[in-house]
Write a protein that holds these residues in place. Sequence first.
Motif, PDB file in Angstrom:
ATOM      1  N   ASP A 310       3.279   9.710  -1.996  1.00  0.00           N
ATOM      2  CA  ASP A 310       2.019   9.806  -1.248  1.00  0.00           C
ATOM      3  C   ASP A 310       1.142   8.578  -1.415  1.00  0.00           C
ATOM      4  OD1 ASP A 310       1.370  10.198  -3.882  1.00  0.00           O
ATOM      5  OD2 ASP A 310       0.075  11.920  -3.531  1.00  0.00           O
ATOM      6  N   HIS A 311       1.589   7.602  -2.195  1.00  0.00           N
ATOM      7  CA  HIS A 311       0.840   6.350  -2.316  1.00  0.00           C
ATOM      8  C   HIS A 311       1.757   5.234  -2.823  1.00  0.00           C
ATOM      9  CE1 HIS A 311       0.561   7.856  -6.502  1.00  0.00           C
ATOM     10  NE2 HIS A 311       0.470   6.578  -6.845  1.00  0.00           N
ATOM     11  N   VAL A 312       1.270   4.023  -2.699  1.00  0.00           N
ATOM     12  CA  VAL A 312       1.993   2.851  -3.206  1.00  0.00           C
ATOM     13  C   VAL A 312       1.127   2.183  -4.266  1.00  0.00           C
ATOM     14  CG1 VAL A 312       3.075   0.641  -2.628  1.00  0.00           C
ATOM     15  CG2 VAL A 312       3.090   2.509  -0.961  1.00  0.00           C
ATOM     16  N   GLU A 313       1.742   1.812  -5.381  1.00  0.00           N
ATOM     17  CA  GLU A 313       1.028   1.103  -6.445  1.00  0.00           C
ATOM     18  C   GLU A 313       1.406  -0.375  -6.406  1.00  0.00           C
ATOM     19  OE1 GLU A 313       0.703   4.827  -9.634  1.00  0.00           O
ATOM     20  OE2 GLU A 313       1.912   3.054 -10.129  1.00  0.00           O
ATOM     21  N   TYR A 314       0.401  -1.225  -6.471  1.00  0.00           N
ATOM     22  CA  TYR A 314       0.620  -2.667  -6.435  1.00  0.00           C
ATOM     23  C   TYR A 314       0.014  -3.325  -7.670  1.00  0.00           C
ATOM     24  CZ  TYR A 314       1.390  -2.101  -1.353  1.00  0.00           C
ATOM     25  OH  TYR A 314       1.848  -1.720  -0.121  1.00  0.00           O
ATOM     26  N   GLU A 315       0.664  -4.371  -8.123  1.00  0.00           N
ATOM     27  CA  GLU A 315       0.042  -5.316  -9.034  1.00  0.00           C
ATOM     28  C   GLU A 315      -0.188  -6.594  -8.238  1.00  0.00           C
ATOM     29  OE1 GLU A 315       2.181  -5.903 -12.646  1.00  0.00           O
ATOM     30  OE2 GLU A 315       1.495  -4.005 -13.506  1.00  0.00           O
ATOM     31  N   THR A 331       3.287   3.776   5.071  1.00  0.00           N
ATOM     32  CA  THR A 331       4.241   3.563   6.166  1.00  0.00           C
ATOM     33  C   THR A 331       4.962   2.223   6.058  1.00  0.00           C
ATOM     34  OG1 THR A 331       2.831   4.885   7.608  1.00  0.00           O
ATOM     35  CG2 THR A 331       4.517   3.530   8.667  1.00  0.00           C
ATOM     36  N   ASP A 332       4.184   1.170   5.807  1.00  0.00           N
ATOM     37  CA  ASP A 332       4.772  -0.171   5.714  1.00  0.00           C
ATOM     38  C   ASP A 332       4.273  -0.858   4.439  1.00  0.00           C
ATOM     39  OD1 ASP A 332       6.215  -0.296   8.271  1.00  0.00           O
ATOM     40  OD2 ASP A 332       4.194  -0.182   9.151  1.00  0.00           O
ATOM     41  N   PRO A 333       4.859  -0.512   3.291  1.00  0.00           N
ATOM     42  CA  PRO A 333       4.411  -1.141   2.041  1.00  0.00           C
ATOM     43  C   PRO A 333       4.572  -2.658   2.101  1.00  0.00           C
ATOM     44  CG  PRO A 333       5.863   0.727   1.609  1.00  0.00           C
ATOM     45  CD  PRO A 333       5.947   0.450   3.078  1.00  0.00           C
TER      46      PRO A 333
END
Length: 354
Positions: A310-315, A331-333
């Motif tokens: 349900d989410h994307v984690e970024y550094e 949808t489009d990480p």
Amino acid sequence: MSNSQRGSVRFRNVRKDFGSFTAIHDLDLEIEPGTLVTLLGPSGCGKTTTLRMLAGLETPSAGTIEIGGHDVTRLPANERDVAMVFQSYALFPHMSVLDNVAYGLEAGGQSKAEARENAHAGLALVGLEGYGARLPAELSGGQQQRVAVARALVLEPQVLLLDEPLSNLDARLRRRVRTEIRELQQRLGFTAVYVTHDQEEALAVSDRIVVMESGLVAQEGPPRELYEEPASEFIADFMGEANVLACEVLDIAEGRATVQVGGLRHTLPTRKAARPGPAKLAVRANAIRLEAGGDASLPGRIQSSAYLGDHVEYEVELASGTIFVVDNATTDPLPPATDVSIGFRDRGIALITA
């Protein structure tokens, strides 16, 4: 004792030493009747020592503790009108659930018949009516925890003390049982002091949270205030892993501050203590917007990304260091090595004034 005082707690300049080590420094804390107050902090911060002093299991080196307006500082644990729910539940394995709940009542002088009647009522309070004949081993972890709460509640204490009560449960069960404890506390209106190191747990159950650091109160207040208005970098990081960024306060007017981070300007609500000049900004991971390319007033580059349903984690690497970002747009990480422009959302950002 007046009804308005029953269940009140007051620490007055309480200090606790263990040899040459001071675990609690001049604690001055007041807990209002009928509220659930959580002592929160990392291991070694002093929260459990504070709870044990309130329970009478530790004696303060200085200061006084009052319950219901009466000084209990030197009273032994069995003469204080409190009951404690331990991390381990501490149920007698050879006794039935009903006998476990009735034990304290019988030890306090009630007849066996009266104690069992009250124990049945206590089990009904926590949703375990009909479970009295079972042994603790025949119950789930959540049910055992509710038995421990029932055993404490039937004593009708002024204050219920809960020491890491959910730490032995799995994540899903913790969510359910913490909701049950909170609903029970609100329905019955008893005073509760709750110890945990889990920020989410504290936010979910508390009227007020007292965050402790190295034996001192770092900040106290309602859950929303501590999360949205951290008073220090420690609070900002501990209450939800905020990114702490250096900024410049350019202007303060009508309770709002204009700040600059790199080339990015942002306006946010601020405290009266804020003033123009160098400062720090606490930015929650979900308060950051990422845009591939863009005007790049605050440029960054994605180092890594992780898709979690349900989410994307970024550094994301900035000129000043790495930040952590949580983005619900799945949808489009954005792939690693993407150059991005950083923006801030309206909520989840606070100016640190201490």
